[in-house]
Motif scaffolding. Sequence first.
Motif, short mmCIF file in Angstrom:
data_model
loop_
_atom_site.label_atom_id
_atom_site.label_comp_id
_atom_site.label_asym_id
_atom_site.label_seq_id
_atom_site.Cartn_x
_atom_site.Cartn_y
_atom_site.Cartn_z
N ASN A 84 0.81 -1.21 0.00
CA ASN A 84 0.00 0.00 0.00
C ASN A 84 0.85 1.27 0.00
O ASN A 84 0.36 2.34 -0.39
CB ASN A 84 -0.94 0.01 1.21
N SER A 88 -0.61 4.11 -2.37
CA SER A 88 -1.14 5.36 -1.83
C SER A 88 -0.37 6.57 -2.34
O SER A 88 -0.95 7.63 -2.59
CB SER A 88 -1.10 5.33 -0.29
N PHE A 116 -6.42 6.49 0.06
CA PHE A 116 -6.53 5.26 -0.72
C PHE A 116 -5.20 4.51 -0.67
O PHE A 116 -4.15 5.07 -0.95
CB PHE A 116 -6.88 5.59 -2.17
N VAL A 117 -5.24 3.19 -0.32
CA VAL A 117 -6.40 2.44 0.14
C VAL A 117 -6.46 2.48 1.66
O VAL A 117 -5.49 2.89 2.31
CB VAL A 117 -6.34 0.95 -0.33
N ASP A 163 -12.14 3.60 -1.01
CA ASP A 163 -10.92 3.33 -0.23
C ASP A 163 -11.06 1.99 0.47
O ASP A 163 -10.11 1.20 0.54
CB ASP A 163 -10.70 4.42 0.82
N GLY A 166 -11.04 -0.80 -2.06
CA GLY A 166 -9.66 -0.98 -2.51
C GLY A 166 -8.83 -1.76 -1.51
O GLY A 166 -8.01 -2.61 -1.89
N GLY A 167 -9.05 -1.50 -0.22
CA GLY A 167 -8.36 -2.26 0.82
C GLY A 167 -8.75 -3.72 0.79
O GLY A 167 -7.90 -4.61 0.93
#
Length: 220
Positions: A84, A88, A116-117, A163, A166-167
């Motif tokens: 991430n 990000s 994000f995320v 967000d 996306g995670g």
Amino acid sequence: MSTLLGDTAGPDLDLLKAVNGLADSAPSWVDSTVAWLGEYGLLLGLGLLLAVGWLQARRRPDAPVAVAGLLWAPLAVALCELANLPISAIVDRPRPFVDHPELQVLVQGKEGTLSFVSDHSAMAMGLAIGLYLVNRRLGLIAGVLAVLQGVARMYVGVHYPTDVLGGFALAAAVVLLLAPIAMAVLVPFTHALGRTALRPLVIAAPRRTGRRRIERDLAA
């Protein structure tokens, strides 16, 4: 730098405002409870489920394989967090309250961080999927907690719905796609660990209730 996702003004923002707007009519203790759960509580609950899964996995006939699967869950979460970092930075999406100051922000310390995320959502779903691969019943419970984690992040006003999604997607990709490689390494490791003094971490000692019952019957 302009963000790839832009200043959301469609369904993404509408859903965020609908969830975050629930805080308007909720008592203050509800807001503080959801804020604590969204920051710490749900992740602690997932950690507890993982511990329960480990205790049960040690008593399975395939204990080394099951324990290896549970060990993969937190390792996958760590990989999610590392993945991430560039994501990000590339997306460079500010927190929703930056462009929409009308939102209620129920947690502090998020200023200057990216949206994000959602790290919390990725961690929660990563643990849930990893646990589901070993123990479906506990995994389903963990999945519910992971969804609640995502909702809580919107409720406190620090993430858009995309967000959160996306995670979830990042966690699923890392856990599932890398699982064969991880298990190829972790299964031999847990088998080897089971042959050392740390064997109780992998394989539980056999229960002796049956033996004690036979001895008691013979004594009678």
